[in-house]
Enzyme design. Sequence first.
Site, mmCIF file in Angstrom:
data_model
loop_
_atom_site.group_PDB
_atom_site.id
_atom_site.type_symbol
_atom_site.label_atom_id
_atom_site.label_comp_id
_atom_site.label_asym_id
_atom_site.label_seq_id
_atom_site.Cartn_x
_atom_site.Cartn_y
_atom_site.Cartn_z
ATOM 1 N N TYR A 153 0.832 -1.218 0.000
ATOM 2 C CA TYR A 153 0.000 0.000 0.000
ATOM 3 C C TYR A 153 0.865 1.267 0.000
ATOM 4 C CZ TYR A 153 -3.828 3.047 1.756
ATOM 5 O OH TYR A 153 -4.772 4.036 1.930
ATOM 6 N N LYS A 157 0.838 4.099 -2.827
ATOM 7 C CA LYS A 157 0.467 5.482 -2.507
ATOM 8 C C LYS A 157 1.614 6.456 -2.795
ATOM 9 C CE LYS A 157 -3.811 5.015 -1.234
ATOM 10 N NZ LYS A 157 -4.831 5.335 -2.264
HETATM 11 P P1 NAP Z 1 -13.380 2.288 1.728
HETATM 12 O O1 NAP Z 1 -14.360 2.738 2.740
HETATM 13 O O2 NAP Z 1 -12.836 0.914 1.800
HETATM 14 O O3 NAP Z 1 -14.030 2.543 0.271
HETATM 15 C C1 NAP Z 1 -13.331 2.182 -0.888
HETATM 16 C C2 NAP Z 1 -14.329 1.911 -1.992
HETATM 17 O O4 NAP Z 1 -13.565 1.524 -3.173
HETATM 18 C C3 NAP Z 1 -15.263 0.743 -1.664
HETATM 19 O O5 NAP Z 1 -16.587 1.065 -1.995
HETATM 20 C C4 NAP Z 1 -14.709 -0.371 -2.538
HETATM 21 O O6 NAP Z 1 -15.668 -1.315 -2.944
HETATM 22 C C5 NAP Z 1 -14.217 0.404 -3.745
HETATM 23 N N1 NAP Z 1 -13.305 -0.403 -4.539
HETATM 24 C C6 NAP Z 1 -12.363 -1.279 -4.120
HETATM 25 N N2 NAP Z 1 -11.759 -1.878 -5.153
HETATM 26 C C7 NAP Z 1 -12.331 -1.378 -6.268
HETATM 27 C C8 NAP Z 1 -12.147 -1.611 -7.654
HETATM 28 N N3 NAP Z 1 -11.237 -2.508 -8.101
HETATM 29 N N4 NAP Z 1 -12.908 -0.927 -8.546
HETATM 30 C C9 NAP Z 1 -13.838 -0.046 -8.117
HETATM 31 N N5 NAP Z 1 -14.060 0.220 -6.808
HETATM 32 C C10 NAP Z 1 -13.322 -0.441 -5.896
HETATM 33 O O7 NAP Z 1 -12.091 3.252 1.682
HETATM 34 P P2 NAP Z 1 -11.864 4.772 2.179
HETATM 35 O O8 NAP Z 1 -11.339 4.716 3.556
HETATM 36 O O9 NAP Z 1 -13.055 5.599 1.843
HETATM 37 O O10 NAP Z 1 -10.630 5.172 1.254
HETATM 38 C C11 NAP Z 1 -10.771 5.825 0.009
HETATM 39 C C12 NAP Z 1 -9.400 6.141 -0.558
HETATM 40 O O11 NAP Z 1 -8.665 6.924 0.379
HETATM 41 C C13 NAP Z 1 -8.558 4.901 -0.835
HETATM 42 O O12 NAP Z 1 -7.757 5.105 -1.984
HETATM 43 C C14 NAP Z 1 -7.691 4.809 0.405
HETATM 44 O O13 NAP Z 1 -6.514 4.098 0.151
HETATM 45 C C15 NAP Z 1 -7.446 6.281 0.690
HETATM 46 N N6 NAP Z 1 -7.078 6.565 2.075
HETATM 47 C C16 NAP Z 1 -7.911 6.268 3.117
HETATM 48 C C17 NAP Z 1 -7.515 6.568 4.410
HETATM 49 C C18 NAP Z 1 -8.380 6.278 5.621
HETATM 50 O O14 NAP Z 1 -7.919 6.502 6.752
HETATM 51 N N7 NAP Z 1 -9.602 5.807 5.466
HETATM 52 C C19 NAP Z 1 -6.268 7.151 4.646
HETATM 53 C C20 NAP Z 1 -5.444 7.425 3.570
HETATM 54 C C21 NAP Z 1 -5.862 7.137 2.287
HETATM 55 P P3 NAP Z 1 -15.769 -2.750 -2.178
HETATM 56 O O15 NAP Z 1 -16.148 -2.459 -0.787
HETATM 57 O O16 NAP Z 1 -16.807 -3.505 -2.921
HETATM 58 O O17 NAP Z 1 -14.397 -3.360 -2.251
#
Ligand code: NAP
Length: 252
Positions: A153, A157
């Site tokens: 990851y 990133k």
């Molecule tokens: P999340 O709640 O897990 O939501 C991610 C969404 O992406 C889910 O609906 C998931 O669907 C979908 N997804 C996964 N694989 C996919 C694919 N191959 N094609 C299309 N959609 C797909 O994540 P989040 O926390 O909102 O994070 C969003 C972004 O911010 C990500 O890039 C994450 O790495 C980044 N981020 C998050 C955090 C944090 O603290 N939350 C921190 C830094 C960066 P499914 O559930 O069906 O898999």
Amino acid sequence: MSESARVAIVTGAARGIGAATALRLAADGMAVAVVDIDAAATGETVATIEAAGGRAIGVGADVSDADQVAAAVARVADELGAPTVLVNNAGVLRDNLLFKMSPTDWDTVMNVHLRGAFLFTQATQKHMVEQRWGRIVNLSSTSALGNRGQVNYSAAKAGLQGFTKTLAIELGPFGITANAVAPGFIVTEMTAATAERMKIDFDELQKHAASEIPVRRVGRPEDIAHTISFLAGEGASFVSGQVIYVAGGPKD
Ligand code: NAP
């Protein structure tokens, strides 16, 4: 062209940061394509946007599949108009220590974050170039700076940061900006899953995280949506190739 005519694509927008971003861009006046791997899962985000008077469609696509991405972008252009705002947000975790990480877990994370951002950006940029206007925002992470158990990851990133800077250089002459937002700890299902994997109560994990963050709270999806809204807006045309850490404190 007025801002109300802009069409945005947000990937991974069924929930979490993507859903909050889709809602925010719709509130900003954009028509929004809510993309997620499971088309049915986009329904709630689309309904919330429509209930607030906005315009949205749900589109099912796996961001790592070139044919599905091409079909998704074509459908958006057909039903909403040329997409000129792209938020590459879809993401997955496959955390493990290096010595236990399978090649499949490495590939899955690279494919969703890096290949997915590449495919969606490539398919969308032609609309932006034609319009001589575009905004690309890629989701990086504080993990890009290194995080135990996330060698896949953090590499993806960090890779997105280099991807972003090169997009800014190549596409800038066409009126297109590219920036990355790097969130810290944001309360979503992704961080809830991390708590579960670590066998820590999610509330306890949030309390611990907040105690180490200078502003003494954890982040919310809306914190990230707010920053993306700024970068996607008309007024941000001179901000490009930047990585903005949204983490309640400085990161380097
Ligand atoms: P999340 O709640 O897990 O939501 C991610 C969404 O992406 C889910 O609906 C998931 O669907 C979908 N997804 C996964 N694989 C996919 C694919 N191959 N094609 C299309 N959609 C797909 O994540 P989040 O926390 O909102 O994070 C969003 C972004 O911010 C990500 O890039 C994450 O790495 C980044 N981020 C998050 C955090 C944090 O603290 N939350 C921190 C830094 C960066 P499914 O559930 O069906 O898999």
